[in-house]
Write a protein that holds these residues in place. Structure first.
Motif, PDB file in Angstrom:
ATOM      1  N   VAL A 126       0.853  -1.194   0.000  1.00  0.00           N
ATOM      2  CA  VAL A 126       0.000   0.000   0.000  1.00  0.00           C
ATOM      3  C   VAL A 126       0.890   1.246   0.000  1.00  0.00           C
ATOM      4  CG1 VAL A 126      -1.792   1.281   1.230  1.00  0.00           C
ATOM      5  CG2 VAL A 126      -1.825  -1.241   1.225  1.00  0.00           C
TER       6      VAL A 126
ATOM      7  N   ARG B 150       1.003   5.394   0.080  1.00  0.00           N
ATOM      8  CA  ARG B 150       0.197   6.592   0.372  1.00  0.00           C
ATOM      9  C   ARG B 150       0.631   7.716  -0.550  1.00  0.00           C
ATOM     10  NH1 ARG B 150      -0.961   7.444   6.227  1.00  0.00           N
ATOM     11  NH2 ARG B 150      -2.380   5.789   5.614  1.00  0.00           N
TER      12      ARG B 150
ATOM     13  N   TRP C  42      -7.270   8.617   7.276  1.00  0.00           N
ATOM     14  CA  TRP C  42      -6.146   7.690   7.510  1.00  0.00           C
ATOM     15  C   TRP C  42      -5.014   8.354   8.305  1.00  0.00           C
ATOM     16  CZ3 TRP C  42      -8.967   7.751   2.970  1.00  0.00           C
ATOM     17  CH2 TRP C  42      -9.556   6.543   2.584  1.00  0.00           C
TER      18      TRP C  42
ATOM     19  N   PRO D  58       0.963   3.211   6.481  1.00  0.00           N
ATOM     20  CA  PRO D  58       0.574   2.334   5.360  1.00  0.00           C
ATOM     21  C   PRO D  58       1.055   0.897   5.533  1.00  0.00           C
ATOM     22  CG  PRO D  58       1.445   4.407   4.541  1.00  0.00           C
ATOM     23  CD  PRO D  58       1.643   4.429   6.030  1.00  0.00           C
TER      24      PRO D  58
ATOM     25  N   THR E 218      -0.734  -2.641   4.730  1.00  0.00           N
ATOM     26  CA  THR E 218      -0.163  -3.696   3.879  1.00  0.00           C
ATOM     27  C   THR E 218      -0.164  -5.035   4.607  1.00  0.00           C
ATOM     28  OG1 THR E 218       1.258  -2.099   2.766  1.00  0.00           O
ATOM     29  CG2 THR E 218       1.886  -4.421   2.582  1.00  0.00           C
TER      30      THR E 218
ATOM     31  N   HIS F 299      -4.489   6.145  -1.692  1.00  0.00           N
ATOM     32  CA  HIS F 299      -3.560   5.015  -1.697  1.00  0.00           C
ATOM     33  C   HIS F 299      -3.545   4.354  -3.077  1.00  0.00           C
ATOM     34  CE1 HIS F 299      -4.537   4.812   2.792  1.00  0.00           C
ATOM     35  NE2 HIS F 299      -3.264   5.104   2.729  1.00  0.00           N
TER      36      HIS F 299
ATOM     37  N   ASP G 281      -7.442   3.445  -2.983  1.00  0.00           N
ATOM     38  CA  ASP G 281      -8.418   4.275  -2.262  1.00  0.00           C
ATOM     39  C   ASP G 281      -8.489   5.629  -2.942  1.00  0.00           C
ATOM     40  OD1 ASP G 281      -9.117   2.699   0.154  1.00  0.00           O
ATOM     41  OD2 ASP G 281      -6.974   2.857   0.567  1.00  0.00           O
TER      42      ASP G 281
END
Lengths: 200, 216
Positions: free
Chosen positions: A105, A107, A114, A119, A123, A147, A157
């Motif tokens: 993941v 960012r 978030w 991140p 993950t 993301h 995201d």
């Protein structure tokens, strides 16, 4: 603010439990997904769509969902977008035989939902990767991408406008099962909708 | 026509049922809310995948039971509350341990009880092993094929993860707590894909055999 509405799918599941036990203010009400045609979405601020939802049914309700968005509603949608129930969405891309570097993941933008969540904690769950997301979607060109998966041009995201409203799309397991008790994402989503819609 | 599958409309049902890997195996796909007795004409083997909305399945209860009453085969997977719509099914939830395999010395509690059953010629036992959602108590006369012992924390006395019931109704019912369609369709668990790689061609062959034998 009006309450949130979550569509249930007929059996008990950890994801629905995480959403309704978060103690959000205002509260999030649960209704069976198939009761949607009889629901006036103007009574709600946010529509939560679980990854376990019957998207074929939702696609038949796409106009109701779009009208809710156009009037200023927020839809928080999870899973892979397999049927056209959200406006402006394209398809998703499966990553076959993925390795860790493919599903890490990334960012791209800080966002209050978030904030403070590493991140790496998205993950990995107990050292296992993949729970948060395993496919990527094509985001609308004006989407704010929070993301990505593996590479910056593979959105995971993102938030994009529809009329006066917004879609918050998460292409993986239900968002509200992440963040832990002290950073419950369901509560943060409701706070974001209430006043801090920091979207472009 | 002989092998049919219900489609619950989720993204993972879409991927598993309409995806390239398996779609040619199904003679008919029926969207679960649209299931009728007419839709099952010519079908001899019906798969109810995991995680089809049980509110729908309860409204279709008579159609599903009549199908098994007619001597056909029904395969029912997990997380759809079959205990609320299928005769003979008793299910107890057990908190899911997703993590048993992280300890390299850990052994899964799953036990193979019927290695000679033809199901396991198509699906090796090791492809049925991942976390599970609750346990089943087979009705009298049914045969457990895979089970687990009592919950170490005492929440249940153990039960089946897969059983075959040929006594409750004239047809045959395979009932399982496993959820392979969700995990395969989510691109998230190789064992689930391997299970379907074995199970679906077997189901198709069984369905064709029954269709042929009822024709002659």
């Amino acid at each position: 603010m009006k309450p949130g509405l979550a569509l249930s799918f007929g059996y008990e599941d950890g994801s629905l439990h995480a959403l309704t036990s978060a103690g959000t203010a205002p509260e999030i009400l649960l209704r069976d997904i198939y009761s949607l045609p009889g629901i006036d979405l103007n009574d709600f601020s946010v529509l939560f769509v679980s990854m376990h939802s019957d998207q074929r049914f939702l696609a038949a309700r796409a106009l109701q969902i779009e009208q809710f968005l156009v009037r200023g509603g927020v839809v928080v949608a999870n899973g892979h977008h397999a049927y056209s129930y959200l406006p402006r969405m394209a398809g998703f891309h499966t990553i076959h035989h993925y390795r860790l570097s493919d599903i890490t993941v990334l960012r791209l933008t800080d966002h209050p939902i978030w904030h403070g969540i590493d991140p790496r904690d998205l993950t990995f769950r107990r050292g296992v990767s993949g729970f948060y997301g395993r496919v990527w979607h094509e985001a609308p060109p004006d989407a704010q991408i929070i993301h990505a998966l593996g590479k910056p041009d593979m959105p995971l995201d993102f938030i994009y406008p529809v009329g006066r409203g917004h879609v918050l799309f998460h292409g993986g397991n239900d968002l509200w099962t992440f963040g832990g008790e002290d950073k419950q994402l369901a509560s943060r989503i409701m706070q974001w909708v209430a006043g801090e819609r920091d979207v472009q | 026509m002989s092998l049919a599958i219900l489609d619950g409309g989720t993204f993972y049902h879409h991927a598993a049922i309409h995806g390239q890997r398996y779609r040619e195996l199904f003679d008919k796909t029926i969207y679960a809310p649209e299931l009728t007795a007419d839709a099952l004409v010519g079908v001899t083997f019906l798969i109810v995948p995991d995680r089809v909305n049980p509110n729908i399945l309860r409204t279709k209860r008579d159609v599903l039971i009549d199908f098994a009453k007619a001597g056909h085969t029904l395969a029912v997977f997990g997380e759809n509350r079959a205990d609320t719509w299928l005769p003979g099914v008793t299910w107890a939830p057990r908190p899911t341990n997703f993590w048993w395999w992280l300890d390299k010395d850990a052994r899964p509690p799953n036990r193979l009880l019927a290695s000679e059953h033809e199901f396991f010629q198509a699906v090796p036992f090791e492809h049925t092993i991942w976390h599970f959602h609750g346990v089943l108590t087979p009705p009298a006369g049914a045969r457990a094929l895979i089970d687990v012992p009592a919950d170490p924390q005492g929440r249940d006395s153990g039960g089946a993860l897969l059983y075959e019931d040929r006594v409750t109704l004239p047809g045959s019912m395979l009932v399982s707590t496993l959820d392979p369609f969700y995990h395969h369709g989510s691109n998230f668990m190789p064992a689930a894909t391997k299970l379907l790689d074995g199970f679906l061609p077997w189901a198709r062959a069984k369905a064709a055999l029954r269709a042929y034998s009822s024709d002659v």
